[in-house]
Design a protein around this motif. Structure first.
Motif, short mmCIF file in Angstrom:
data_model
loop_
_atom_site.label_atom_id
_atom_site.label_comp_id
_atom_site.label_asym_id
_atom_site.label_seq_id
_atom_site.Cartn_x
_atom_site.Cartn_y
_atom_site.Cartn_z
N TYR A 171 40.81 31.20 23.50
CA TYR A 171 41.26 32.14 22.69
C TYR A 171 42.98 32.62 22.11
CZ TYR A 171 37.54 35.29 23.55
OH TYR A 171 36.13 35.25 23.50
N VAL A 172 43.79 31.98 23.04
CA VAL A 172 45.16 31.10 22.78
C VAL A 172 44.65 30.59 21.67
CG1 VAL A 172 47.01 30.15 23.85
CG2 VAL A 172 46.23 31.97 25.00
N ARG A 173 44.10 29.28 21.35
CA ARG A 173 44.33 28.97 20.16
C ARG A 173 43.91 29.18 19.36
NH1 ARG A 173 42.26 25.01 23.82
NH2 ARG A 173 40.32 25.67 23.31
N GLU A 174 43.15 30.53 19.15
CA GLU A 174 42.49 30.88 17.79
C GLU A 174 43.02 31.80 17.21
OE1 GLU A 174 38.61 32.62 19.56
OE2 GLU A 174 38.04 29.92 19.00
N LEU A 175 43.81 32.12 18.11
CA LEU A 175 45.54 33.56 17.82
C LEU A 175 45.94 32.58 16.82
CD1 LEU A 175 44.71 35.51 21.03
CD2 LEU A 175 44.15 36.30 18.49
N THR A 176 46.47 31.52 17.83
CA THR A 176 47.64 30.26 16.83
C THR A 176 47.15 30.37 15.72
OG1 THR A 176 48.69 30.11 19.59
CG2 THR A 176 49.39 29.23 17.62
N THR A 177 45.96 29.81 15.33
CA THR A 177 45.67 29.07 14.35
C THR A 177 45.02 30.31 13.54
OG1 THR A 177 44.54 27.27 15.30
CG2 THR A 177 43.95 28.02 13.71
N ALA A 178 45.26 31.64 13.68
CA ALA A 178 45.34 32.24 12.97
C ALA A 178 46.26 32.99 12.54
CB ALA A 178 43.95 33.63 12.87
N GLY A 179 47.23 32.54 13.22
CA GLY A 179 48.73 32.85 12.66
C GLY A 179 49.35 34.37 13.11
N PHE A 180 48.86 34.36 14.62
CA PHE A 180 49.66 35.45 15.34
C PHE A 180 50.65 34.47 16.13
CE2 PHE A 180 45.23 36.84 14.86
CZ PHE A 180 45.70 38.63 15.24
N THR A 181 51.58 35.50 16.32
CA THR A 181 52.74 34.70 16.86
C THR A 181 53.04 35.76 18.27
OG1 THR A 181 54.13 36.69 15.84
CG2 THR A 181 53.96 34.68 14.67
N ASP A 182 53.99 35.79 19.49
CA ASP A 182 54.29 36.11 20.06
C ASP A 182 52.94 36.47 21.20
OD1 ASP A 182 55.93 37.30 22.08
OD2 ASP A 182 55.94 39.21 21.68
N VAL A 183 51.86 34.79 21.09
CA VAL A 183 51.07 35.66 21.59
C VAL A 183 51.47 35.02 23.64
CG1 VAL A 183 48.87 33.95 22.23
CG2 VAL A 183 49.92 34.22 19.73
N ARG A 184 51.10 36.68 24.40
CA ARG A 184 51.70 36.47 24.99
C ARG A 184 49.47 36.27 26.97
NH1 ARG A 184 56.93 39.94 26.18
NH2 ARG A 184 58.25 39.13 24.36
N VAL A 185 49.80 35.89 27.64
CA VAL A 185 49.13 35.60 28.79
C VAL A 185 50.06 36.02 30.09
CG1 VAL A 185 47.08 34.10 30.24
CG2 VAL A 185 47.60 33.96 27.61
N ARG A 186 48.53 36.96 30.57
CA ARG A 186 49.00 37.30 32.24
C ARG A 186 47.49 37.34 33.04
NH1 ARG A 186 52.39 42.30 34.05
NH2 ARG A 186 52.19 42.55 35.79
N ASN A 187 48.00 36.39 33.62
CA ASN A 187 46.47 36.29 34.76
C ASN A 187 46.79 37.37 36.09
OD1 ASN A 187 45.22 34.19 33.23
ND2 ASN A 187 47.41 33.17 33.59
N TYR A 188 45.25 37.12 36.31
CA TYR A 188 45.30 38.44 36.95
C TYR A 188 43.91 38.24 38.36
CZ TYR A 188 47.47 41.50 34.55
OH TYR A 188 48.45 42.77 33.57
N ASN A 189 44.45 38.55 39.68
CA ASN A 189 43.10 38.17 40.09
C ASN A 189 43.15 38.69 41.79
OD1 ASN A 189 40.93 36.83 41.85
ND2 ASN A 189 41.33 34.70 42.08
N THR A 190 42.62 40.04 41.61
CA THR A 190 42.64 40.72 42.90
C THR A 190 41.41 39.96 43.92
OG1 THR A 190 41.47 42.47 41.35
CG2 THR A 190 43.74 42.57 41.80
N THR A 191 41.51 40.92 44.50
CA THR A 191 40.62 40.70 45.74
C THR A 191 39.87 42.17 46.01
OG1 THR A 191 41.38 39.29 47.33
CG2 THR A 191 40.19 40.56 48.52
N GLU A 192 38.59 42.19 46.11
CA GLU A 192 38.05 43.89 45.98
C GLU A 192 36.42 43.83 47.53
OE1 GLU A 192 36.70 44.13 41.09
OE2 GLU A 192 34.91 43.09 42.36
N TYR A 193 36.60 45.27 47.92
CA TYR A 193 35.92 45.03 49.34
C TYR A 193 34.79 46.20 48.42
CZ TYR A 193 39.28 42.72 52.12
OH TYR A 193 40.00 41.12 52.63
N TYR A 194 33.73 46.41 48.60
CA TYR A 194 32.35 46.30 48.17
C TYR A 194 32.40 47.80 49.20
CZ TYR A 194 32.25 45.71 43.47
OH TYR A 194 32.96 44.95 41.91
N GLN A 195 31.95 48.69 49.15
CA GLN A 195 32.06 49.74 50.96
C GLN A 195 30.47 49.25 50.55
OE1 GLN A 195 35.08 50.91 52.81
NE2 GLN A 195 35.47 49.05 50.84
#
Length: 251
Positions: A171-195
């Motif tokens: 997606y970052v490559r596609e957005l850059t190629t399409a002319g988008f600027t200021d492309v920013r990425v934030r990754n998340y990985n949380t722990t979940e406990y299903y009750q």
């Protein structure tokens, strides 16, 4: 699942439930991805907002007061039917839901100032076309490392054979190629406990985490083994891996 099987699954879930998981009891440890919290930060009351893959509208309806007009689209008529019922309950006059394919957005050029997409495919060129110069695109997607211990236990999953970061980097490559600027990425990985086991079963039956979960009775044997190996006083442990991308259309 192949494409047709996924569309059928998605439509059935849409009619039954939308993307409403509010009844699922799950404890989250760590910072979870929240696309629409980020949208609220950049959206103006004068903006027109398009939400792609809106599902039952559960999330985007919470932003009805943040924009002049909110339009939610989804390819599934089942999802849109659920979204319309949710809209009737809220009675927000500035929200519209439409059945539409993300590959062909039936809107004029540069019509929206904000375009969002959560956990759904999108077409970068179409987004660039309907987004006004300087407009912002925000997307939240499921990473390949999501529910890793579950997919390992079942020896199958929605991202089979793909290394972590594959979709994000695409997606970052596609957005850059399409002319988008200021492309920013934030990754998340949380722990979940299903009750409870019922909470986990509801999740697996209403998402494509494990394709065709429950069709084969052996899945419930694997599930029981997974629960025994991952349960604790906090609940049944797994993880939620997500990424959020924001990008601005060049002025």
């Amino acid at each position: 699942m192949n494409e047709m099987e996924y569309k059928d699954f998605y439509n059935r879930v849409g009619e039954r439930n939308g993307w409403d998981f509010s009844k699922v009891k799950c404890r989250v440890l760590g910072e979870a991805a929240d696309l629409y919290k980020e949208v609220r930060k950049v959206c103006s009351r004068f903006n027109l907002l398009l939400d792609i893959g809106t599902g039952g509208g559960e999330a985007i309806l919470g932003l009805h007061d943040a924009a002049l007009l909110v339009v939610g689209i989804d390819q599934s008529d089942g999802m849109i039917a659920t979204a319309q019922r949710n809209l009737e309950r809220l009675q927000a006059s500035n929200v519209r839901f439409m059945q539409m394919n993300a590959e062909q957005l039936a809107f004029p050029k540069a019509f929206f100032q904000i375009v969002t997409c959560r956990h759904s495919p999108f077409n970068v060129e179409e987004i660039a076309r309907v987004l006004s110069p300087g407009g912002i695109f925000l997307t939240q997607q499921v990473s390949e490392g999501d529910k890793l211990n579950i997919t390992q236990s079942f020896s199958r999953g929605q991202h089979d054979g793909k290394s972590d970061g594959t979709l994000r980097d695409q997606y970052v490559r596609e957005l850059t190629t399409a002319g988008f600027t200021d492309v920013r990425v934030r990754n998340y990985n949380t722990t979940e406990y299903y009750q409870t086991a019922e909470d986990l079963i509801f999740l697996l039956k209403h998402t494509p985490i494990i394709p065709d979960f429950g069709i084969d009775a052996a899945d419930f044997i694997k599930l029981q083994s997974f629960i025994e190996a991952n349960k604790s006083e906090k609940g049944i442990r797994t993880n939620a891996a997500r990424f959020i991308i924001t990008a601005r259309k060049r002025t």
